[in-house]
Design an enzyme around this catalytic site. Structure first.
Site, PDB file in Angstrom:
ATOM      1  N   ARG A 199       0.851  -1.191   0.000  1.00  0.00           N
ATOM      2  CA  ARG A 199       0.000   0.000   0.000  1.00  0.00           C
ATOM      3  C   ARG A 199       0.884   1.237   0.000  1.00  0.00           C
ATOM      4  O   ARG A 199       1.964   1.249   0.598  1.00  0.00           O
ATOM      5  CB  ARG A 199      -0.920   0.019   1.239  1.00  0.00           C
ATOM      6  N   HIS A 247      -0.301   0.767  -9.891  1.00  0.00           N
ATOM      7  CA  HIS A 247      -1.106  -0.015  -8.949  1.00  0.00           C
ATOM      8  C   HIS A 247      -1.849  -1.143  -9.675  1.00  0.00           C
ATOM      9  O   HIS A 247      -3.050  -1.354  -9.465  1.00  0.00           O
ATOM     10  CB  HIS A 247      -2.094   0.871  -8.191  1.00  0.00           C
TER      11      HIS A 247
END
Length: 284
Positions: A199, A247
């Site tokens: 993350r 991502h």
């Protein structure tokens, strides 16, 4: 416009970054499913109903993450950026040292479904693999480090750091200057390399850039960022020793995710325990 629905008829929710409070008016809600491996976005809701929260554990998603990890570990291990430059300059250099995989120490932070699979596959390729997590995990043939007491020893033996940790209050900002300074300085690759596909909140990007400039880090491969999409003015875009992916290291097919959630719901309706339930205290 939003579709009309009867809140009382909703028993299950599959969500990704829903607006805070959006689930509070569902009186018969039985469970919440995160549409991905991470669940930090679910716990950002201060009005989250008191029902089980489950992660999606899907073989397709797991394999895609392991592909991403293997790709970038191997690219750095085999010094591909340097050979790309040599090709552009028409340089033939046979004499550069190429260590064996067994002489490169890879450390995987986070040993859940994704981290454990990546660690096993790295071990199969022949790397010297170790793992670190907050709690004990046992992976055959892979040394496991546990908790704060073992973190420094884990970092000191790591040439390539792969971070697949969940984002929790305890892990936020963990990838910082202090941590980078504890990575191995005696490795065969000329300096430590960071890979983060966990993350964005795990990393301090100013510290990554400073570590790259000072030589504390040799390179960084980032799939996640403090702000997403990555702002156009971020110096990470153009840094010569940073590799960026948007991502998408482990984006699983929608049909695969839907099927995994449907299996969970059918099993739960049969009276079986819900799988992959998140510990609310730990938030993973």
């Amino acid at each position: 416009p939003e579709d009309a629905f009867d809140p009382a008829a909703v028993h299950y929710v599959a969500t990704w970054k829903h607006p805070p409070g959006a689930l509070a008016g569902l009186p018969h809600l039985k469970a919440i499913f995160s549409l991905g491996a991470g669940v930090d976005h679910v716990f950002d809701d201060p009005d989250l109903p008191d029902v089980p929260v489950a992660r999606v554990v899907d073989p397709d998603l797991t394999m895609r993450m392991s592909e991403w990890v293997l790709l970038h570990v191997l690219l750095h291990h085999r010094q591909q950026a340097m050979y790309d430059w040599q090709q552009s300059q028409k340089i033939w250099d046979e004499d550069r040292d190429q260590p064996a995989a067994k002489d490169v120490r890879v450390g995987v932070m986070g040993l859940g479904e994704l981290g454990a699979d990546a660690a096993r596959k790295l071990d199969m390729v022949g790397f010297d693999v170790a793992g670190w997590a907050r709690s004990r995990h046992r992976l055959e043939g892979i040394r496991s480090f546990v908790g704060d007491a073992d973190l420094d020893a884990f970092l000191a033996r790591t040439d390539i750091l792969v971070c697949l940790l969940p984002l929790t209050p305890q892990t936020r900002g963990l990838l910082d200057a202090k941590l980078f300074g504890k990575l191995a300085r005696d490795g065969r690759l000329g300096g430590p390399i960071l890979l983060n596909a966990g993350r964005g909140g795990l990393q301090k990007e100013a510290d990554i850039l400073a570590a790259l400039e000072s030589g504390v880090l040799k390179a960084a491969v980032l799939d996640v960022f403090e702000t997403e999409p990555l702002p156009q003015d971020s110096p990470l875009w153009t840094h010569p020793r940073v590799t960026i992916s948007p991502h998408n290291s482990a984006i699983s097919h929608h049909d695969s995710i839907a099927a995994a959630i449907a299996r969970q719901i059918r099993a739960f309706e049969r009276g079986e325990a819900l799988g992959n339930v998140v510990d609310r205290g730990k938030q993973y």
